[in-house]
Design a protein around this motif. Structure first.
Motif, PDB file in Angstrom:
ATOM      1  N   TRP A   1       0.515  -1.109   0.149  1.00 58.08           N
ATOM      2  CA  TRP A   1      -0.454   0.352   0.247  1.00 58.08           C
ATOM      3  C   TRP A   1       0.781   1.269  -0.151  1.00 58.08           C
ATOM      4  O   TRP A   1       0.339   2.331  -0.516  1.00 58.08           O
ATOM      5  CB  TRP A   1      -1.034  -0.131   0.933  1.00 58.08           C
TER       6      TRP A   1
ATOM      7  N   GLY B   1       4.157   0.613  -3.189  1.00 60.08           N
ATOM      8  CA  GLY B   1       3.584   0.128  -4.340  1.00 60.08           C
ATOM      9  C   GLY B   1       4.390  -1.365  -5.331  1.00 60.08           C
ATOM     10  O   GLY B   1       3.855  -2.236  -6.148  1.00 60.08           O
TER      11      GLY B   1
ATOM     12  N   ASN C   1       2.208   6.064  -1.906  1.00 59.13           N
ATOM     13  CA  ASN C   1       0.512   6.218  -1.938  1.00 59.13           C
ATOM     14  C   ASN C   1       0.134   7.567  -1.572  1.00 59.13           C
ATOM     15  O   ASN C   1       1.182   8.310  -0.751  1.00 59.13           O
ATOM     16  CB  ASN C   1       1.081   5.073  -0.820  1.00 59.13           C
TER      17      ASN C   1
ATOM     18  N   ASN D   1      -2.466   8.549  -0.367  1.00 61.03           N
ATOM     19  CA  ASN D   1      -2.808   8.862   0.969  1.00 61.03           C
ATOM     20  C   ASN D   1      -2.072   8.620   1.701  1.00 61.03           C
ATOM     21  O   ASN D   1      -2.026   9.073   2.961  1.00 61.03           O
ATOM     22  CB  ASN D   1      -4.407   8.045   1.458  1.00 61.03           C
TER      23      ASN D   1
END
Length: 122
Positions: free
Chosen positions: A44, A47, A73, A75
């Motif tokens: 997450w 990648g 990510n 986020n």
């Protein structure tokens, strides 16, 4: 003013991911979480799928190289709090911040946080 020193940042940059990874595994498994969950968290953030992660461990990349090739990510900026004595939001050096993101996710996993919360599902 940066809250980490250049020496601290350089030490993190040169640390081998493969030397820290077994500690991540031990930490989460000791608390009843799985290696698969750990891999899900790492994927997450970075990648990297399992095959790529195994290649990086095998080739003994430094954290600098580990994050240089990662696709962070979008986020990741939602990861906040204190880890290793540092408030993540206050760390200015990108590599040190990214490494602490990973440390924080591993800690949350070990503490039994729900996967949706760890993965910042918004």
């Amino acid at each position: 003013m940066s809250i980490t020193t250049p020496e601290h940042d350089e030490r993190i940059a040169q640390m081998k991911f493969s030397s820290v990874y077994p500690h991540y595994v031990t930490k989460v498994e000791k608390k009843g979480r799985t290696k698969d969950e750990l891999h899900q968290v790492i994927e997450w953030l970075t990648g990297y799928d399992l095959k790529k992660l195994e290649e990086l461990i095998e080739s003994q990349v430094t954290f600098e190289k580990f994050f240089e090739d990662a696709t962070l990510n979008p986020n990741a900026h939602l990861i906040k709090g204190v880890i290793c004595g540092y408030r993540i939001e206050d760390i200015e050096t990108p590599l040190t911040k990214q490494t602490r993101y990973l440390d924080k996710l591993v800690e949350e996993l070990a503490r039994g946080r729900k996967m949706e919360k760890i993965l910042r599902v918004v």
